[in-house]
Motif scaffolding. Structure first.
Motif, PDB file in Angstrom:
ATOM      1  N   THR A 151      -2.472   2.171   7.892  1.00  0.00           N
ATOM      2  CA  THR A 151      -1.453   1.282   7.242  1.00  0.00           C
ATOM      3  C   THR A 151      -1.043   1.677   5.728  1.00  0.00           C
ATOM      4  OG1 THR A 151      -3.418   0.062   6.223  1.00  0.00           O
ATOM      5  CG2 THR A 151      -2.570  -0.653   8.312  1.00  0.00           C
ATOM      6  N   GLN A 152       0.148   1.281   5.575  1.00  0.00           N
ATOM      7  CA  GLN A 152       0.533   1.815   4.069  1.00  0.00           C
ATOM      8  C   GLN A 152      -0.117   0.905   2.852  1.00  0.00           C
ATOM      9  OE1 GLN A 152       2.543   3.787   3.732  1.00  0.00           O
ATOM     10  NE2 GLN A 152       3.262   3.671   1.541  1.00  0.00           N
ATOM     11  N   SER A 153      -0.332   1.779   1.881  1.00  0.00           N
ATOM     12  CA  SER A 153      -1.119   1.184   0.762  1.00  0.00           C
ATOM     13  C   SER A 153      -0.185   0.359  -0.072  1.00  0.00           C
ATOM     14  CB  SER A 153      -1.558   2.169  -0.038  1.00  0.00           C
ATOM     15  OG  SER A 153      -0.496   2.758  -0.894  1.00  0.00           O
ATOM     16  N   THR A 154      -0.631  -0.665  -0.871  1.00  0.00           N
ATOM     17  CA  THR A 154       0.341  -1.405  -1.830  1.00  0.00           C
ATOM     18  C   THR A 154       0.395  -0.746  -3.121  1.00  0.00           C
ATOM     19  OG1 THR A 154      -1.460  -2.872  -2.718  1.00  0.00           O
ATOM     20  CG2 THR A 154      -0.432  -3.459  -0.597  1.00  0.00           C
ATOM     21  N   ARG A 155       1.517  -1.234  -3.986  1.00  0.00           N
ATOM     22  CA  ARG A 155       1.306  -0.657  -5.297  1.00  0.00           C
ATOM     23  C   ARG A 155       0.210  -0.884  -6.032  1.00  0.00           C
ATOM     24  NH1 ARG A 155       6.913  -1.209  -8.490  1.00  0.00           N
ATOM     25  NH2 ARG A 155       7.487  -0.327  -6.293  1.00  0.00           N
ATOM     26  N   PRO A 156      -0.138  -2.348  -5.987  1.00  0.00           N
ATOM     27  CA  PRO A 156      -1.569  -2.341  -6.739  1.00  0.00           C
ATOM     28  C   PRO A 156      -2.643  -1.512  -6.417  1.00  0.00           C
ATOM     29  CG  PRO A 156      -0.540  -4.475  -6.587  1.00  0.00           C
ATOM     30  CD  PRO A 156       0.386  -3.504  -5.556  1.00  0.00           C
ATOM     31  N   GLN A 157      -2.533  -1.147  -5.065  1.00  0.00           N
ATOM     32  CA  GLN A 157      -3.789  -0.250  -4.559  1.00  0.00           C
ATOM     33  C   GLN A 157      -3.445   1.234  -5.190  1.00  0.00           C
ATOM     34  OE1 GLN A 157      -3.128  -0.863  -0.372  1.00  0.00           O
ATOM     35  NE2 GLN A 157      -4.975  -2.167  -0.218  1.00  0.00           N
ATOM     36  N   ARG A 158      -2.388   1.481  -5.105  1.00  0.00           N
ATOM     37  CA  ARG A 158      -1.870   3.129  -5.671  1.00  0.00           C
ATOM     38  C   ARG A 158      -2.369   3.007  -7.284  1.00  0.00           C
ATOM     39  NH1 ARG A 158       2.292   2.029  -1.900  1.00  0.00           N
ATOM     40  NH2 ARG A 158       3.688   1.484  -3.498  1.00  0.00           N
ATOM     41  N   LEU A 159      -2.181   1.735  -8.052  1.00  0.00           N
ATOM     42  CA  LEU A 159      -2.201   1.715  -9.302  1.00  0.00           C
ATOM     43  C   LEU A 159      -3.787   1.879  -9.474  1.00  0.00           C
ATOM     44  CD1 LEU A 159      -0.665  -0.799 -11.940  1.00  0.00           C
ATOM     45  CD2 LEU A 159      -3.162  -0.682 -11.692  1.00  0.00           C
ATOM     46  N   LEU A 160      -4.894   1.081  -8.797  1.00  0.00           N
ATOM     47  CA  LEU A 160      -6.152   1.126  -8.930  1.00  0.00           C
ATOM     48  C   LEU A 160      -6.758   2.398  -8.545  1.00  0.00           C
ATOM     49  CD1 LEU A 160      -8.964  -0.139  -9.091  1.00  0.00           C
ATOM     50  CD2 LEU A 160      -8.743  -0.476  -6.730  1.00  0.00           C
ATOM     51  N   HIS A 161      -5.976   3.590  -7.272  1.00  0.00           N
ATOM     52  CA  HIS A 161      -6.537   4.707  -7.355  1.00  0.00           C
ATOM     53  C   HIS A 161      -6.103   5.696  -8.554  1.00  0.00           C
ATOM     54  CE1 HIS A 161      -6.234   3.660  -2.995  1.00  0.00           C
ATOM     55  NE2 HIS A 161      -7.464   3.269  -3.352  1.00  0.00           N
ATOM     56  N   ALA A 162      -5.028   5.225  -9.233  1.00  0.00           N
ATOM     57  CA  ALA A 162      -4.575   6.125 -10.310  1.00  0.00           C
ATOM     58  C   ALA A 162      -5.699   6.163 -11.327  1.00  0.00           C
ATOM     59  CB  ALA A 162      -3.259   5.981 -10.625  1.00  0.00           C
ATOM     60  N   VAL A 163      -6.085   4.559 -11.526  1.00  0.00           N
ATOM     61  CA  VAL A 163      -7.181   4.385 -12.618  1.00  0.00           C
ATOM     62  C   VAL A 163      -8.348   5.204 -12.601  1.00  0.00           C
ATOM     63  CG1 VAL A 163      -8.654   2.748 -13.469  1.00  0.00           C
ATOM     64  CG2 VAL A 163      -6.230   2.327 -13.236  1.00  0.00           C
ATOM     65  N   GLN A 164      -9.032   5.129 -10.934  1.00  0.00           N
ATOM     66  CA  GLN A 164     -10.195   5.604 -10.522  1.00  0.00           C
ATOM     67  C   GLN A 164     -10.207   7.223 -10.607  1.00  0.00           C
ATOM     68  OE1 GLN A 164     -10.339   3.771  -6.799  1.00  0.00           O
ATOM     69  NE2 GLN A 164     -11.541   2.233  -7.569  1.00  0.00           N
ATOM     70  N   LYS A 165      -8.982   7.697 -10.449  1.00  0.00           N
ATOM     71  CA  LYS A 165      -8.842   9.295 -10.477  1.00  0.00           C
ATOM     72  C   LYS A 165      -8.563   9.782 -11.976  1.00  0.00           C
ATOM     73  CE  LYS A 165      -5.725  12.830  -8.622  1.00  0.00           C
ATOM     74  NZ  LYS A 165      -4.774  12.980  -9.764  1.00  0.00           N
ATOM     75  N   ASN A 166      -7.839   8.883 -12.650  1.00  0.00           N
ATOM     76  CA  ASN A 166      -7.555   9.647 -14.089  1.00  0.00           C
ATOM     77  C   ASN A 166      -8.318   8.639 -15.435  1.00  0.00           C
ATOM     78  OD1 ASN A 166      -5.457  11.230 -12.923  1.00  0.00           O
ATOM     79  ND2 ASN A 166      -4.461   9.227 -12.725  1.00  0.00           N
ATOM     80  N   ALA A 167      -8.926   7.830 -14.938  1.00  0.00           N
ATOM     81  CA  ALA A 167      -9.395   7.113 -16.222  1.00  0.00           C
ATOM     82  C   ALA A 167     -11.254   7.333 -16.272  1.00  0.00           C
ATOM     83  CB  ALA A 167      -9.392   5.629 -16.587  1.00  0.00           C
ATOM     84  N   THR A 168     -11.691   7.333 -17.398  1.00  0.00           N
ATOM     85  CA  THR A 168     -13.162   7.396 -17.705  1.00  0.00           C
ATOM     86  C   THR A 168     -13.916   6.029 -17.455  1.00  0.00           C
ATOM     87  OG1 THR A 168     -12.724   9.124 -19.155  1.00  0.00           O
ATOM     88  CG2 THR A 168     -15.112   8.176 -19.007  1.00  0.00           C
ATOM     89  N   ARG A 169     -14.878   5.963 -16.448  1.00  0.00           N
ATOM     90  CA  ARG A 169     -15.622   4.537 -16.260  1.00  0.00           C
ATOM     91  C   ARG A 169     -16.146   4.391 -17.431  1.00  0.00           C
ATOM     92  NH1 ARG A 169     -17.808   2.256 -11.978  1.00  0.00           N
ATOM     93  NH2 ARG A 169     -17.638   3.179  -9.979  1.00  0.00           N
ATOM     94  N   GLY A 170     -15.998   3.006 -17.868  1.00  0.00           N
ATOM     95  CA  GLY A 170     -16.645   2.273 -19.132  1.00  0.00           C
ATOM     96  C   GLY A 170     -15.644   2.606 -20.421  1.00  0.00           C
ATOM     97  N   ASP A 171     -14.446   3.168 -20.411  1.00  0.00           N
ATOM     98  CA  ASP A 171     -13.442   3.413 -21.385  1.00  0.00           C
ATOM     99  C   ASP A 171     -12.124   2.717 -21.094  1.00  0.00           C
ATOM    100  OD1 ASP A 171     -12.341   6.582 -23.029  1.00  0.00           O
ATOM    101  OD2 ASP A 171     -11.930   4.405 -23.413  1.00  0.00           O
ATOM    102  N   PRO A 172     -12.215   1.554 -21.604  1.00  0.00           N
ATOM    103  CA  PRO A 172     -10.870   0.500 -21.508  1.00  0.00           C
ATOM    104  C   PRO A 172      -9.695   1.273 -22.006  1.00  0.00           C
ATOM    105  CG  PRO A 172     -12.909  -0.633 -22.214  1.00  0.00           C
ATOM    106  CD  PRO A 172     -13.425   0.903 -22.479  1.00  0.00           C
TER     107      PRO A 172
END
Ligand SMILES: O=C(NCc1cccc(CNc2ccc3[nH]ncc3c2)c1)c1cc(-c2ccc(F)cc2)cc(O)c1O
Ligand SMILES: [Mg+2]
Length: 214
Positions: free
Chosen positions: A1-22
């Motif tokens: 099933t197609q992902s939603t824009r918020p899901q793709r935004l979350l994946h970009a965070v999980q891929k590119n941001a450091t855990r615990g670093d706002p």
């Protein structure tokens, strides 16, 4: 099933941001929205104005109306003093689900309470449900036709005190004409417009900062 824009935004965070670093979470969302897909976060330009107002107010209790993916929630919470709290209302359960995960990635769960449901129902329950006396800062970023009725509701529920700050996004685009007219003409508010641009675009938009005079 197609992902939603918020899901793709979350994946970009999980891929590119450091855990615990706002700040890295904020950066990752802004990069995603500039390079991949526009999304209705307050964004980096208006976000800097938001940061300066939050830093100036140094609020202990914050109410955010409209969480979406949690971008402004994380931005605000990362500037709050240790015991300060932000309650953020989100009507759309899918947005709330994504926002909780973005907030967790930033490591800010302890400062943020995501509440699901309509503002009209939850505002009258703030005192009894969350032990809130008054809000030092309210960030309005939900349905634009709810800004005015919810401001009146906050007044009627005694949730604003002398000096409480209302900061409203999108007062030009999409626009909140009835709200602007009210806070700019009511003797109970001192209002100031911060001219900026619609997130990630060249279109005009801005934030309206209004101090409740009691
Ligand atoms: O409309 C907007 N945001 C609000 C919104 C929108 C959709 C869903 C929700 C569901 N969330 C929700 C609802 C009711 C609620 N009651 N209490 C909490 C609560 C939470 C909220 C918006 C639009 C644009 C925009 C779009 C297009 C364009 F061309 C230019 C500009 C830019 C923005 O920065 C915006 O903020
Ligand atoms: Mg907005």
């Amino acid at each position: 099933t197609q992902s939603t824009r918020p899901q793709r935004l979350l994946h970009a965070v999980q891929k590119n941001a450091t855990r615990g670093d706002p700040r890295s979470v904020v950066k990752a969302i802004d990069n995603f929205c500039r390079q991949k897909e526009w999304a209705m976060n307050v964004g980096d330009e208006k976000g800097c104005i938001l940061d300066s107002v939050v830093s100036e107010v140094n609020p202990v209790t914050v109410l955010e109306l409209g969480t979406y993916c949690g971008y402004s929630t994380v931005r605000i919470a990362s500037l709050l003093p240790p015991r300060a709290k932000i309650i953020t209302l989100e009507f759309n359960p899918d947005y709330a689900k994504i926002a909780r995960q973005v907030i967790a990635w930033a490591g800010l769960e302890d400062k943020i309470q995501v509440v699901e449901g309509p503002s009209g129902e939850w505002i009258p329950k703030m005192k009894e449900q969350f032990g809130v006396k008054t809000f030092d800062l309210v960030f309005l970023d939900h349905w634009k036709d709810r800004y005015l009725p919810d401001t009146k509701l906050l007044e009627d529920c005694g949730l604003l005190r002398k000096g409480s700050i209302l900061l409203a996004d999108n007062v030009i685009c999409p626009g909140t004409p009835d709200y602007l007219e009210y806070v700019r003409n009511s003797p109970r508010y001192k209002s100031q417009y911060f001219k900026s641009h619609l997130e990630y675009t060249k279109a005009e938009d801005g934030l309206e900062k209004s101090v409740f005079l009691g």
